[in-house]
Design a protein around this motif. Structure first.
Motif, PDB file in Angstrom:
ATOM      1  N   SER A  56       9.496  86.557  10.400  1.00 25.21           N
ATOM      2  CA  SER A  56       8.992  87.217  11.604  1.00 25.21           C
ATOM      3  C   SER A  56       8.722  86.184  12.707  1.00 25.21           C
ATOM      4  CB  SER A  56       7.712  87.974  11.249  1.00 25.21           C
ATOM      5  OG  SER A  56       7.124  88.517  12.380  1.00 25.21           O
ATOM      6  N   ALA A  57       8.038  85.105  12.345  1.00 20.68           N
ATOM      7  CA  ALA A  57       7.687  84.086  13.344  1.00 20.68           C
ATOM      8  C   ALA A  57       8.941  83.382  13.877  1.00 20.68           C
ATOM      9  CB  ALA A  57       6.740  83.074  12.716  1.00 20.68           C
ATOM     10  N   TYR A  58       9.840  83.057  12.986  1.00 21.62           N
ATOM     11  CA  TYR A  58      11.075  82.380  13.397  1.00 21.62           C
ATOM     12  C   TYR A  58      11.905  83.318  14.300  1.00 21.62           C
ATOM     13  CZ  TYR A  58      15.493  79.809  12.951  1.00 21.62           C
ATOM     14  OH  TYR A  58      16.651  79.111  13.207  1.00 21.62           O
ATOM     15  N   GLY A  59      11.913  84.608  13.935  1.00 15.84           N
ATOM     16  CA  GLY A  59      12.654  85.593  14.727  1.00 15.84           C
ATOM     17  C   GLY A  59      12.114  85.704  16.148  1.00 15.84           C
ATOM     18  N   PHE A  60      10.801  85.567  16.309  1.00 17.35           N
ATOM     19  CA  PHE A  60      10.216  85.624  17.667  1.00 17.35           C
ATOM     20  C   PHE A  60      10.743  84.479  18.530  1.00 17.35           C
ATOM     21  CE2 PHE A  60       6.578  88.323  16.037  1.00 17.35           C
ATOM     22  CZ  PHE A  60       6.943  89.425  16.795  1.00 17.35           C
ATOM     23  N   LYS A  61      10.935  83.343  17.909  1.00 15.37           N
ATOM     24  CA  LYS A  61      11.482  82.216  18.688  1.00 15.37           C
ATOM     25  C   LYS A  61      12.931  82.508  19.079  1.00 15.37           C
ATOM     26  CE  LYS A  61      12.043  78.712  20.900  1.00 15.37           C
ATOM     27  NZ  LYS A  61      11.362  78.444  22.173  1.00 15.37           N
ATOM     28  N   LEU A  62      13.700  83.019  18.116  1.00 10.39           N
ATOM     29  CA  LEU A  62      15.102  83.329  18.419  1.00 10.39           C
ATOM     30  C   LEU A  62      15.216  84.392  19.514  1.00 10.39           C
ATOM     31  CD1 LEU A  62      16.905  83.606  14.958  1.00 10.39           C
ATOM     32  CD2 LEU A  62      17.182  81.810  16.661  1.00 10.39           C
ATOM     33  N   GLN A  63      14.341  85.388  19.424  1.00 16.13           N
ATOM     34  CA  GLN A  63      14.394  86.498  20.385  1.00 16.13           C
ATOM     35  C   GLN A  63      13.846  86.129  21.764  1.00 16.13           C
ATOM     36  OE1 GLN A  63      11.870  89.566  18.753  1.00 16.13           O
ATOM     37  NE2 GLN A  63      13.585  90.691  17.882  1.00 16.13           N
ATOM     38  N   ARG A  64      13.025  85.149  21.808  1.00 12.54           N
ATOM     39  CA  ARG A  64      12.278  84.775  23.031  1.00 12.54           C
ATOM     40  C   ARG A  64      11.410  85.952  23.504  1.00 12.54           C
ATOM     41  NH1 ARG A  64      15.495  84.203  27.070  1.00 12.54           N
ATOM     42  NH2 ARG A  64      17.348  84.995  26.032  1.00 12.54           N
ATOM     43  N   THR A  65      10.702  86.561  22.559  1.00 13.85           N
ATOM     44  CA  THR A  65       9.843  87.688  22.914  1.00 13.85           C
ATOM     45  C   THR A  65       8.348  87.346  22.804  1.00 13.85           C
ATOM     46  OG1 THR A  65      10.162  88.458  20.649  1.00 13.85           O
ATOM     47  CG2 THR A  65      11.418  89.599  22.364  1.00 13.85           C
ATOM     48  N   CYS A  66       8.032  86.159  22.306  1.00 13.29           N
ATOM     49  CA  CYS A  66       6.617  85.807  22.122  1.00 13.29           C
ATOM     50  C   CYS A  66       6.205  84.763  23.166  1.00 13.29           C
ATOM     51  CB  CYS A  66       6.382  85.267  20.715  1.00 13.29           C
ATOM     52  SG  CYS A  66       4.729  84.602  20.514  1.00 13.29           S
ATOM     53  N   PRO A  67       5.362  85.132  24.141  1.00 17.91           N
ATOM     54  CA  PRO A  67       4.971  84.165  25.161  1.00 17.91           C
ATOM     55  C   PRO A  67       4.161  82.990  24.602  1.00 17.91           C
ATOM     56  CG  PRO A  67       3.764  86.233  25.442  1.00 17.91           C
ATOM     57  CD  PRO A  67       4.785  86.466  24.385  1.00 17.91           C
ATOM     58  N   TYR A  68       3.430  83.225  23.503  1.00 19.63           N
ATOM     59  CA  TYR A  68       2.653  82.133  22.898  1.00 19.63           C
ATOM     60  C   TYR A  68       3.591  81.051  22.362  1.00 19.63           C
ATOM     61  CZ  TYR A  68      -1.358  85.232  23.143  1.00 19.63           C
ATOM     62  OH  TYR A  68      -2.366  86.055  23.598  1.00 19.63           O
ATOM     63  N   THR A  69       4.670  81.502  21.745  1.00 20.73           N
ATOM     64  CA  THR A  69       5.645  80.539  21.219  1.00 20.73           C
ATOM     65  C   THR A  69       6.294  79.793  22.385  1.00 20.73           C
ATOM     66  OG1 THR A  69       6.098  82.075  19.416  1.00 20.73           O
ATOM     67  CG2 THR A  69       7.722  80.351  19.770  1.00 20.73           C
ATOM     68  N   GLN A  70       6.667  80.553  23.391  1.00 28.36           N
ATOM     69  CA  GLN A  70       7.359  79.938  24.531  1.00 28.36           C
ATOM     70  C   GLN A  70       6.460  78.922  25.246  1.00 28.36           C
ATOM     71  OE1 GLN A  70      10.282  81.092  23.281  1.00 28.36           O
ATOM     72  NE2 GLN A  70      11.018  80.956  25.385  1.00 28.36           N
ATOM     73  N   LEU A  71       5.158  79.203  25.261  1.00 24.86           N
ATOM     74  CA  LEU A  71       4.222  78.319  25.976  1.00 24.86           C
ATOM     75  C   LEU A  71       3.911  77.021  25.235  1.00 24.86           C
ATOM     76  CD1 LEU A  71       1.350  80.648  27.238  1.00 24.86           C
ATOM     77  CD2 LEU A  71       2.385  78.842  28.583  1.00 24.86           C
ATOM     78  N   ALA A  72       4.034  77.043  23.924  1.00 28.47           N
ATOM     79  CA  ALA A  72       3.529  75.920  23.114  1.00 28.47           C
ATOM     80  C   ALA A  72       4.233  74.601  23.451  1.00 28.47           C
ATOM     81  CB  ALA A  72       3.706  76.241  21.623  1.00 28.47           C
ATOM     82  N   ASP A  73       3.440  73.564  23.702  1.00 30.48           N
ATOM     83  CA  ASP A  73       4.031  72.226  23.876  1.00 30.48           C
ATOM     84  C   ASP A  73       4.606  71.768  22.550  1.00 30.48           C
ATOM     85  OD1 ASP A  73       3.251  71.710  26.588  1.00 30.48           O
ATOM     86  OD2 ASP A  73       1.190  71.663  25.831  1.00 30.48           O
ATOM     87  N   VAL A  74       3.893  72.125  21.511  1.00 31.23           N
ATOM     88  CA  VAL A  74       4.365  71.757  20.182  1.00 31.23           C
ATOM     89  C   VAL A  74       3.972  72.862  19.199  1.00 31.23           C
ATOM     90  CG1 VAL A  74       2.297  70.351  19.693  1.00 31.23           C
ATOM     91  CG2 VAL A  74       4.353  69.916  18.409  1.00 31.23           C
ATOM     92  N   ILE A  75       4.879  73.134  18.282  1.00 28.68           N
ATOM     93  CA  ILE A  75       4.559  74.083  17.208  1.00 28.68           C
ATOM     94  C   ILE A  75       4.223  73.257  15.980  1.00 28.68           C
ATOM     95  CG2 ILE A  75       5.451  75.884  15.682  1.00 28.68           C
ATOM     96  CD1 ILE A  75       7.131  76.901  18.016  1.00 28.68           C
ATOM     97  N   TYR A  76       3.097  73.586  15.405  1.00 29.39           N
ATOM     98  CA  TYR A  76       2.563  72.807  14.306  1.00 29.39           C
ATOM     99  C   TYR A  76       2.947  73.478  12.982  1.00 29.39           C
ATOM    100  CZ  TYR A  76      -1.243  70.800  11.514  1.00 29.39           C
ATOM    101  OH  TYR A  76      -1.978  70.171  10.569  1.00 29.39           O
ATOM    102  N   GLY A  77       3.792  72.813  12.219  1.00 23.79           N
ATOM    103  CA  GLY A  77       4.165  73.351  10.914  1.00 23.79           C
ATOM    104  C   GLY A  77       3.572  72.490   9.819  1.00 23.79           C
ATOM    105  N   GLU A  78       3.597  72.969   8.617  1.00 21.78           N
ATOM    106  CA  GLU A  78       3.058  72.191   7.500  1.00 21.78           C
ATOM    107  C   GLU A  78       3.929  72.429   6.277  1.00 21.78           C
ATOM    108  OE1 GLU A  78       1.998  75.789   8.444  1.00 21.78           O
ATOM    109  OE2 GLU A  78       2.120  75.248   6.343  1.00 21.78           O
ATOM    110  N   THR A  79       3.691  71.596   5.264  1.00 21.16           N
ATOM    111  CA  THR A  79       4.555  71.633   4.081  1.00 21.16           C
ATOM    112  C   THR A  79       3.902  72.435   2.949  1.00 21.16           C
ATOM    113  OG1 THR A  79       3.562  69.582   3.349  1.00 21.16           O
ATOM    114  CG2 THR A  79       5.605  69.395   4.604  1.00 21.16           C
TER     115      THR A  79
END
Ligand code: SF4
Ligand code: SF4
Length: 424
Positions: free
Chosen positions: A118-141
């Motif tokens: 779901s989260a990855y799809g929002f980036k692909l779709q460009r439908t989430c303004p929070y994702t688009q705004l982020a200077d950096v997306i913080y992922g973890e292992t």
């Protein structure tokens, strides 16, 4: 549309975004706004959802223009205190919608957890303004699917991956400490200044105050036999904690709690007196994942607590700054606090099992619904240990494994209704 100019600046797919918001609006109306006897304090949180892609995005955009760091996250391991100390904003990225999954499945296997897709799809779709705004997306292992997805996500957006050890022993504590320091350096670079002792302490105190307000809500949800707020509303407040300004959020939660105290005193309950009380334990429910709570509460039980990251695991422990005199001391205090997270990614993770039992006793629940997202191996496998321990304690438990689609709703409803019947 009011925010169209802003969305253009964020390179969003406006048409698709509007479809998403329409669906969200309908679901919200049905599950939240049409319900009676909600505390008035929920008006603020309803407003946050109504403006989820509006006012808050404007605020964050203004911060971005001032050069403040904006960090999008997917996990409660992020030491958000560091971002708050740098006067930036740290927020959770939605991974709770079915809407973006079909696009994601063009890149990712179908049989991985829906939260990631779901989260990855929002980036692909460009439908989430929070994702688009982020200077950096913080992922973890924390899990296999996440750590491999970050490699793909980093082709689309700047990603910082924090290595979370899976055991809590000495060597790995050192590794984790280094990861917190590395994160601090990245935030300082983004913010263009060094985080001082005072700033970091203030950032920690701000987040501690937010967690204290959430703990207060946890205590008041069900007290003296009165369920003062629906589980679905409390879940929503917990979900909003990941988006809102932390100071304003804490004030609003405290205001809601003042009202809940009055409701408890007057005996104003959302449910009948003998309602079965349920603890939901398991994988996090990112917004707009309201599926299980709505089924449970429509079936005549009350959800009174969540043993989950969008729930008690997030606010249970504060960072203890007493005796800290240097930035290094504060980093150690952060490390100690984050080490208490009992995510199923750890092995062994017996402290989680005991925490589930502790919460059942604290909230005097009649039963537990163990919730796991499909293909979340860590929580799925760990369900055996948790359920065995619950059975030992004589606490009834029902295990539900599902995703975000609506296809299995009636099937889950039948199982939940039968379970609740046994609790009466
Ligand atoms: S369940 Fe584990 S991986 Fe998922 S958000 Fe919580 S701490 Fe992070
Ligand atoms: S729910 Fe499970 S599989 Fe999904 S991201 Fe969290 S830990 Fe990974």
């Amino acid at each position: 549309m009011a925010y169209e100019e802003l969305y253009k600046k964020l390179d969003m797919d406006i048409e698709k975004h509007n479809q998403l918001m329409e669906i969200l609006g309908q679901v919200y109306q049905e599950l939240f706004l049409s319900r009676k006897n909600r505390p008035e304090g929920m008006n603020y949180f309803d407003g946050v959802i109504a403006e989820i892609h509006g006012k808050r995005i404007e605020e964050l955009f203004a911060l971005k223009e001032q050069g403040r760091a904006l960090v999008g996250t997917f996990c409660i391991f992020v030491p958000e205190e560091i971002v708050v100390a740098a006067k930036g904003a740290c927020y959770g990225l939605c991974g709770g919608a079915q809407f973006s999954i079909p696009e994601a499945e063009a890149h990712l296997p179908r049989n991985i957890c829906p939260l990631i897709k779901s989260a990855y799809g929002f980036k692909l779709q460009r439908t989430c303004p929070y994702t688009q705004l982020a200077d950096v997306i913080y992922g973890e292992t924390t899990c296999e699917a996440k750590k491999k997805t970050w490699e793909l996500l980093s082709q689309l957006h700047r990603v910082h991956v924090m290595h979370i050890p899976h055991k809590k022993e000495t060597l790995e504590r050192e590794l984790w400490r280094k990861e917190i320091e590395r994160f601090k350096v990245e935030i300082e670079e983004l913010a263009g200044n060094t985080i001082s002792f005072e700033n970091l302490k203030e950032g920690i105190e701000t987040v501690n105050a937010k967690r204290n307000a959430m703990k207060r809500l946890y205590d008041l949800r069900c007290k003296d036999g009165v369920v003062s707020i629906a589980g679905l509303d409390a879940l929503l407040v917990n979900q909003i904690s990941f988006y809102d300004d932390p100071v304003r959020f804490a004030q609003q939660v405290n205001q809601l709690c003042d009202e809940l105290e009055e409701r408890i005193e007057k005996g104003i309950s959302v449910f009948p007196e003998d309602v079965p009380k349920i603890l939901v334990s398991g994988t996090p429910m990112a917004p707009p994942n309201w599926k299980l709570h709505s089924i449970i509460e429509q079936s005549g039980a009350a959800v009174v607590a969540e043993e989950a990251c969008i729930g008690a695991r997030y606010f249970r422990d504060n960072v203890d700054v007493s005796g800290c005199e240097t930035v290094e001391d504060l980093i150690d205090a952060l490390l100690e606090r984050y080490l208490k997270i009992d995510c199923a990614c750890f092995t062994p993770n017996d402290e989680r099992v005991e925490n589930v039992i502790k919460m059942c006793r604290e909230k005097r629940v009649d039963g537990v619904v163990y919730y796991t997202l499909s293909f979340c191996h860590t929580y799925n496998v760990e369900s055996k240990k948790v359920m065995d321990r619950l059975k030992e304690e004589g606490i009834p438990v029902l295990r539900i494994e599902t995703d975000y689609s609506m296809e299995d709703v009636e099937q889950i409803r039948t199982r939940v209704e039968a379970f609740i019947e046994t609790l009466r």
